[in-house]
Design a protein around this motif. Structure first.
Motif, PDB file in Angstrom:
ATOM      1  N   GLU A 182     -23.386 -13.899  11.015  1.00  0.00           N
ATOM      2  CA  GLU A 182     -24.528 -14.724  10.615  1.00  0.00           C
ATOM      3  C   GLU A 182     -25.811 -14.214  11.271  1.00  0.00           C
ATOM      4  O   GLU A 182     -26.865 -14.132  10.629  1.00  0.00           O
TER       5      GLU A 182
ATOM      6  N   ARG B  70     -13.603 -12.720  12.202  1.00  0.00           N
ATOM      7  CA  ARG B  70     -13.638 -13.868  13.114  1.00  0.00           C
ATOM      8  C   ARG B  70     -14.958 -13.960  13.877  1.00  0.00           C
ATOM      9  O   ARG B  70     -15.256 -15.001  14.465  1.00  0.00           O
TER      10      ARG B  70
ATOM     11  N   GLN C  49     -17.897 -14.744  13.366  1.00  0.00           N
ATOM     12  CA  GLN C  49     -18.771 -15.397  12.395  1.00  0.00           C
ATOM     13  C   GLN C  49     -20.208 -15.551  12.891  1.00  0.00           C
ATOM     14  O   GLN C  49     -21.155 -15.378  12.119  1.00  0.00           O
TER      15      GLN C  49
END
Length: 93
Positions: A48, A42, A44
């Motif tokens: 990234e 989760r 993210q």
């Protein structure tokens, strides 16, 4: 300002490179042990940011200004703080 407000403020004792090495050691221990840091799917933006984290050309300093360094820096600060806990007393040093 934080010190004046009663917060205990500590300057980092280590270089950015050292902090990143501590972070890498938790994610992928050289000894073959299991990782000591897991990034949840989760997270993210952090994932990234880790994938896009880059260094300035010809330097060991991270590239600033593209926004992908902030989440990694925050994680690095956390790892450095956790690693500064005194091993015998369990208290912050």
């Amino acid at each position: 300002l934080l010190g004046e407000a009663g917060f205990k403020v500590k300057a980092p004792r280590f270089s950015v490179r050292h902090g990143l090495e501590q972070l890498r050691a938790r994610l992928r221990p050289a000894s073959g042990d299991k990782p000591r840091l897991f990034i949840h799917a989760r997270c993210q933006r952090l994932i990234e940011s880790l994938a896009r984290y880059r260094y300035e050309t010809g330097s060991d300093q991270p590239r600033k200004g593209d926004g992908f360094d902030h989440a990694v820096d925050a994680l690095r600060y956390l790892v450095m703080a956790l690693d500064s806990v005194h091993k015998t007393t369990g208290r912050w040093t």
